[in-house]
Design an enzyme around this catalytic site. Structure first.
Site, PDB file in Angstrom:
ATOM      1  N   ASP A 136      21.206   6.530  43.471  1.00  0.00           N
ATOM      2  CA  ASP A 136      22.374   7.091  44.157  1.00  0.00           C
ATOM      3  C   ASP A 136      22.357   6.793  45.643  1.00  0.00           C
ATOM      4  OD1 ASP A 136      20.168   8.881  44.390  1.00  0.00           O
ATOM      5  OD2 ASP A 136      21.526  10.472  45.048  1.00  0.00           O
ATOM      6  N   HIS A 145      15.490   5.296  43.838  1.00  0.00           N
ATOM      7  CA  HIS A 145      16.655   6.061  43.388  1.00  0.00           C
ATOM      8  C   HIS A 145      17.921   5.221  43.441  1.00  0.00           C
ATOM      9  CE1 HIS A 145      18.409   6.993  47.424  1.00  0.00           C
ATOM     10  NE2 HIS A 145      17.158   7.003  47.825  1.00  0.00           N
ATOM     11  N   ASP A 179      18.859   1.924  51.443  1.00  0.00           N
ATOM     12  CA  ASP A 179      18.547   3.205  50.822  1.00  0.00           C
ATOM     13  C   ASP A 179      19.408   3.411  49.591  1.00  0.00           C
ATOM     14  OD1 ASP A 179      17.641   5.774  50.399  1.00  0.00           O
ATOM     15  OD2 ASP A 179      18.987   6.682  51.866  1.00  0.00           O
ATOM     16  N   GLU A 238      18.722  11.627  44.186  1.00  0.00           N
ATOM     17  CA  GLU A 238      17.776  11.858  45.277  1.00  0.00           C
ATOM     18  C   GLU A 238      18.468  12.334  46.538  1.00  0.00           C
ATOM     19  OE1 GLU A 238      15.385  10.865  48.882  1.00  0.00           O
ATOM     20  OE2 GLU A 238      17.369  10.126  48.272  1.00  0.00           O
ATOM     21  N   GLU A 239      19.651  11.813  46.806  1.00  0.00           N
ATOM     22  CA  GLU A 239      20.353  12.146  48.043  1.00  0.00           C
ATOM     23  C   GLU A 239      20.798  13.599  48.095  1.00  0.00           C
ATOM     24  OE1 GLU A 239      20.186  10.361  50.435  1.00  0.00           O
ATOM     25  OE2 GLU A 239      20.106   8.252  49.869  1.00  0.00           O
ATOM     26  N   ASP A 292       6.817   5.318  46.720  1.00  0.00           N
ATOM     27  CA  ASP A 292       8.252   5.589  46.819  1.00  0.00           C
ATOM     28  C   ASP A 292       8.780   5.001  48.124  1.00  0.00           C
ATOM     29  OD1 ASP A 292      10.758   6.596  46.226  1.00  0.00           O
ATOM     30  OD2 ASP A 292      10.263   8.686  46.661  1.00  0.00           O
ATOM     31  N   GLU A 293      10.057   5.181  48.374  1.00  0.00           N
ATOM     32  CA  GLU A 293      10.663   4.775  49.642  1.00  0.00           C
ATOM     33  C   GLU A 293      10.116   5.626  50.773  1.00  0.00           C
ATOM     34  OE1 GLU A 293      14.688   5.965  50.355  1.00  0.00           O
ATOM     35  OE2 GLU A 293      14.521   7.693  49.028  1.00  0.00           O
ATOM     36  N   HIS A 299      21.862   5.631  56.456  1.00  0.00           N
ATOM     37  CA  HIS A 299      22.850   6.700  56.256  1.00  0.00           C
ATOM     38  C   HIS A 299      23.997   6.608  57.263  1.00  0.00           C
ATOM     39  CE1 HIS A 299      20.529   9.858  53.646  1.00  0.00           C
ATOM     40  NE2 HIS A 299      20.386   8.617  53.197  1.00  0.00           N
TER      41      HIS A 299
END
Length: 476
Positions: A144, A142, A175, A209-210, A236-237, A436
């Site tokens: 974003d 992703h 991320d 995604e976020e 995916d992550e 994050h």
């Protein structure tokens, strides 16, 4: 009918406790196997008779190294922030689109690659394989990122991509722009060298995604479903290579996420007649609600099974004036639901734990844990990921794990039975807090490793089937 209530409740408790006990035992066995036999498993994987395919070795020279690092830095500098489901930096998302087309001209011009924008800002690539009978897979990432401010205490501005001691600092370095850029960078280099995959594959890049991915990946999945696409697996992550993070384990371990927790946001509220602070009632809305929240968070024997489902109070609202006892008190609780439980079981548990009719309990949103993907010796996706990791990092042990966060991959569960969550990002003690958080970073060396990983992974997927497993047991 009245007598069946306690029995049914007891049955639910027993089910939760037994399920959690089984999962705990399996987790302990997994950790034990990592500690004791993983090196033998890795050797067996290397000794298996893998199908011979043409393999292009990616040797990155000085010019390419400077190029791929600069492409990545430019991606980090673009503040593709998602603020909410309805608010994102669309100017930055359009800027990112232009960057992708500039950085990876071969990907966008190759006759083997079909590209389309989805929901204006997401991307879907189809890389055509030479053997259409081979089931395709999906690489997912992703674009974003979550918000970041230098005033939070960053060592470098969060959208500067500044280098400090061999690390690139910036929001999205982990991320999730490192997979975004490294996947496309790997494909760019392979196409330049004349590579044609035998097994076709998709690349999906979501833009929200976020904030749950309801515009980006949901629409990518919808398009694939409308076209009748069935995927062999999705990557995916999620999890990473943990070095010194797991207590008692010597050496690094690559954990491949084979499931992810469910999620629920629950609103608790108490509503009473307001009163003046000079004549307080015996119980106030705040006191009643605080007691209810405390009961949810307490660790007591009958809720031990609940511990594996994490519970966090994220908002607590009450009062508008210092001398008025509020008529309404509200709290929002976010729960990450363990695979041993369902959303409904957790809600039932909250009701029985709170045990106060004055507290209104409402589900704001939520979903069940994701199905558990296969991870045995016949699991194509898992074994290809594992082989690619072991070939690159022979000293790294490999094991399945559960992803505690949620990813866009959950939107593709109707298109495949196997979803894996992993990228070869190295996490050392303290690095998880950067996720994050402040000072998110990745080393230049590690980013280059991601490019090589995806290059090797794509080519490893070209085999038609897995080899017969190499047994460590020999007949005498």
């Amino acid at each position: 009918m009245t007598d069946s209530g306690p029995k049914l409740k007891l049955f639910k408790w027993l089910k939760i406790i037994i399920s959690s006990f089984i999962v705990t035992v399996l987790l302990l066995l997994t950790i034990a196997s990592i500690r004791t036999i993983t090196l033998d498993v890795n050797v067996g994987l290397q000794l298996a008779q893998w199908e011979k395919t043409k393999h292009i070795s990616l040797v990155i020279d000085h010019r390419q190294r400077e190029e791929l690092i600069e492409n990545f830095k430019e991606a980090v500098r673009i503040p593709t922030v998602s603020f909410s489901e309805t608010e994102s930096n669309t100017t930055a998302l359009l800027h990112f689109d232009r960057l992708l087309r500039t950085a990876f001209p071969t990907v966008f011009s190759s006759s083997l690659v079909q590209h389309e924008n989805v929901a204006n800002y997401s991307h879907l690539f189809w890389v055509q394989g030479s053997q259409p009978d081979l089931e395709p897979y999906l690489l997912l990432a992703h674009i974003d990122v979550v918000p970041a401010s230098e005033s939070d205490g960053w060592e470098a501005p969060p959208f500067s991509a500044k280098e400090i001691n061999g690390f690139i600092y910036g929001r999205g370095t982990i991320d999730n722009k490192s997979p975004v850029m490294s996947i496309l960078q790997a494909l760019e280099y392979l196409l330049i060298k004349g590579y044609t995959p035998r097994r076709g594959f998709y690349i999906g890049l979501g833009h929200d995604e976020e904030v749950s991915g309801y515009n980006g990946s949901v629409n990518i999945a919808r398009i694939l479903k409308q076209r009748g696409v069935q995927l062999l697996f999705v990557l995916d992550e999620g999890l990473a290579i943990l070095d010194g993070v797991i207590s008692g384990l010597e050496g690094p371990a690559a954990l491949i996420g084979i499931s992810e927790k469910g999620s629920a946001t629950v609103k608790l509220s108490v509503n009473m007649v307001p009163s003046h602070s000079s004549m307080p009632p015996r119980e106030t809305t705040v006191g009643i609600l605080a007691a209810a929240v405390k009961r949810i968070l307490e660790r007591k024997p009958e809720t031990n099974a609940f511990v594996r489902t994490t519970t966090a109070v994220t908002m607590f609202n009450a009062g508008v004036k210092v001398n008025v006892i509020p008529s309404l008190a509200e709290a929002y609780v976010n729960l990450r639901i363990h695979s041993a439980q369902s959303l409904q079981e957790v809600l039932d548990l909250i009701h029985s734990t709170v045990g106060d009719q004055r507290v209104k309990i409402e589900l704001v949103d939520g979903f069940d844990p994701l199905p558990v993907s296969s991870a045995d010796e016949k699991s194509f996706g898992f074994q290809i990921i594992k082989k690619t990791v072991v070939d690159m990092f022979p000293a790294v042990t490999v094991a399945p794990g559960i992803c505690i966060g949620n990813t866009d991959s959950r939107h593709f569960k109707d298109l495949t039975n196997d979803i894996y969550r992993f990228a070869p990002v190295w996490f050392k003690p303290g690095d998880a807090q950067r996720f994050h958080g402040i000072n998110e970073r990745i080393s230049k060396k590690n980013y280059e490793e991601l490019v090589v990983f995806y290059s090797d992974f794509i080519q490893n997927c070209d085999i038609q089937k897995l080899p017969e497993p190499h047994s460590s047991v020999h007949e005498l």
